[in-house]
Design a protein around this motif. Structure first.
Motif, PDB file in Angstrom:
ATOM      1  N   LYS A 224     -32.327  -1.152  29.521  1.00 31.96           N
ATOM      2  CA  LYS A 224     -30.882  -1.432  29.556  1.00 31.96           C
ATOM      3  C   LYS A 224     -30.153  -0.637  28.480  1.00 31.96           C
ATOM      4  CE  LYS A 224     -27.504  -5.176  29.069  1.00 31.96           C
ATOM      5  NZ  LYS A 224     -26.464  -4.219  29.048  1.00 31.96           N
ATOM      6  N   GLN A 225     -30.701  -0.635  27.284  1.00 35.51           N
ATOM      7  CA  GLN A 225     -30.066   0.060  26.157  1.00 35.51           C
ATOM      8  C   GLN A 225     -29.941   1.559  26.417  1.00 35.51           C
ATOM      9  OE1 GLN A 225     -32.026  -0.651  22.399  1.00 35.51           O
ATOM     10  NE2 GLN A 225     -31.139   1.177  21.489  1.00 35.51           N
TER      11      GLN A 225
ATOM     12  N   TYR B  19     -30.079   3.158  29.270  1.00 38.92           N
ATOM     13  CA  TYR B  19     -29.206   3.432  30.413  1.00 38.92           C
ATOM     14  C   TYR B  19     -27.734   3.279  30.021  1.00 38.92           C
ATOM     15  CZ  TYR B  19     -26.999   3.425  34.941  1.00 38.92           C
ATOM     16  OH  TYR B  19     -26.183   3.730  36.003  1.00 38.92           O
ATOM     17  N   ASP B  20     -27.434   2.202  29.318  1.00 36.44           N
ATOM     18  CA  ASP B  20     -26.044   1.989  28.902  1.00 36.44           C
ATOM     19  C   ASP B  20     -25.544   3.144  28.029  1.00 36.44           C
ATOM     20  OD1 ASP B  20     -25.973  -0.375  30.309  1.00 36.44           O
ATOM     21  OD2 ASP B  20     -26.164  -1.679  28.544  1.00 36.44           O
TER      22      ASP B  20
ATOM     23  N   LYS C 183     -25.833   6.600  30.709  1.00 43.50           N
ATOM     24  CA  LYS C 183     -25.699   6.417  32.162  1.00 43.50           C
ATOM     25  C   LYS C 183     -24.944   7.517  32.888  1.00 43.50           C
ATOM     26  CE  LYS C 183     -22.141   2.941  31.646  1.00 43.50           C
ATOM     27  NZ  LYS C 183     -21.943   1.523  31.804  1.00 43.50           N
TER      28      LYS C 183
ATOM     29  N   ALA D 270     -31.995  -9.897  32.544  1.00 42.49           N
ATOM     30  CA  ALA D 270     -32.090  -8.625  31.815  1.00 42.49           C
ATOM     31  C   ALA D 270     -30.764  -7.874  31.792  1.00 42.49           C
ATOM     32  CB  ALA D 270     -33.175  -7.754  32.439  1.00 42.49           C
ATOM     33  N   GLU D 271     -29.804  -8.309  32.614  1.00 35.90           N
ATOM     34  CA  GLU D 271     -28.476  -7.693  32.698  1.00 35.90           C
ATOM     35  C   GLU D 271     -28.551  -6.218  33.078  1.00 35.90           C
ATOM     36  OE1 GLU D 271     -26.792  -8.530  28.839  1.00 35.90           O
ATOM     37  OE2 GLU D 271     -26.251 -10.571  29.428  1.00 35.90           O
ATOM     38  N   PHE D 272     -29.403  -5.920  34.064  1.00 35.40           N
ATOM     39  CA  PHE D 272     -29.524  -4.543  34.539  1.00 35.40           C
ATOM     40  C   PHE D 272     -28.237  -4.122  35.230  1.00 35.40           C
ATOM     41  CE2 PHE D 272     -34.445  -4.590  35.200  1.00 35.40           C
ATOM     42  CZ  PHE D 272     -34.637  -4.480  33.840  1.00 35.40           C
ATOM     43  N   SER D 273     -27.698  -2.974  34.834  1.00 34.33           N
ATOM     44  CA  SER D 273     -26.506  -2.437  35.491  1.00 34.33           C
ATOM     45  C   SER D 273     -26.855  -1.201  36.320  1.00 34.33           C
ATOM     46  CB  SER D 273     -25.444  -2.094  34.443  1.00 34.33           C
ATOM     47  OG  SER D 273     -25.959  -1.166  33.510  1.00 34.33           O
TER      48      SER D 273
END
Length: 178
Positions: free
Chosen positions: A88-89, A91-92, A95, A121-124
């Motif tokens: 996540k980190q 990718y954010d 991205k 996991a708050e995957f975006s």
């Protein structure tokens, strides 16, 4: 004395079988399986199209606008849970410069557990569902999590497993720079 000799002989036979099996496995990994070419660094990756949790279709393989990380995972996998915050980190942070597809090995997972994992996991980034196991098979997946770093030309650059966040970020920066 005779018993020690028997035990030694038995241990020798087991060691020989283990060595033979190891040789067979190594050989099988280097030979193409079911007509699929061996996955090698700098070679084109196997193509596949999967549906995402969002209902969209996502394609892997061939030339693309941005490099790609394909991460195979499962909701029941402890190391996958450990890796999730780093994914996540990174990718954010990057991205707009690379794509990340989280491919759930759905064949061995439960869809509701997948949804809970993704929400927690708050995957975006896109979460793809490998319901048939064909993508995992094409990539010769042995265990999860396993990630494949793919350049803009659709070539495999590296295969990685759980890394500390700073090391993962370094790998992504190098992939973007290619």
């Amino acid at each position: 004395m005779k018993r020690k000799g028997l035990m030694f002989g038995f241990a020798l036979v087991l060691a020989g079988l283990a060595l033979f099996q190891s040789f067979r496995i190594d050989r099988q990994l280097s030979v193409s399986a079911a007509g699929r070419p061996e996955l090698k660094v700098e070679s084109p990756v196997p193509a596949f199209t999967l549906k995402g949790l969002d209902g969209g279709e996502y394609k892997v393989g061939g030339v693309r606008d941005k490099p790609l990380m394909v991460n195979f995972w499962a909701s029941w996998c402890g190391p996958c849970r450990e890796e999730a915050p780093a994914l996540k980190q990174v990718y954010d942070r990057y991205k707009g410069q690379f794509d990340l597809y989280a491919v759930n090995v759905t064949r061995g997972d439960e869809l509701e557990a997948v949804r809970r994992f993704v929400k927690q996991a708050e995957f975006s980034f896109p979460v793809l569902l490998d319901t048939s196991g064909e993508a995992a098979e094409a990539y010769r997946l042995l265990f999860v999590p396993t990630s494949f770093l793919i350049d803009r030309q659709g070539r495999l650059k590296e295969v990685i497993h759980v890394l500390p966040p700073d090391e993962l970020e370094d790998k992504i920066k190098k992939l973007i720079a290619i």
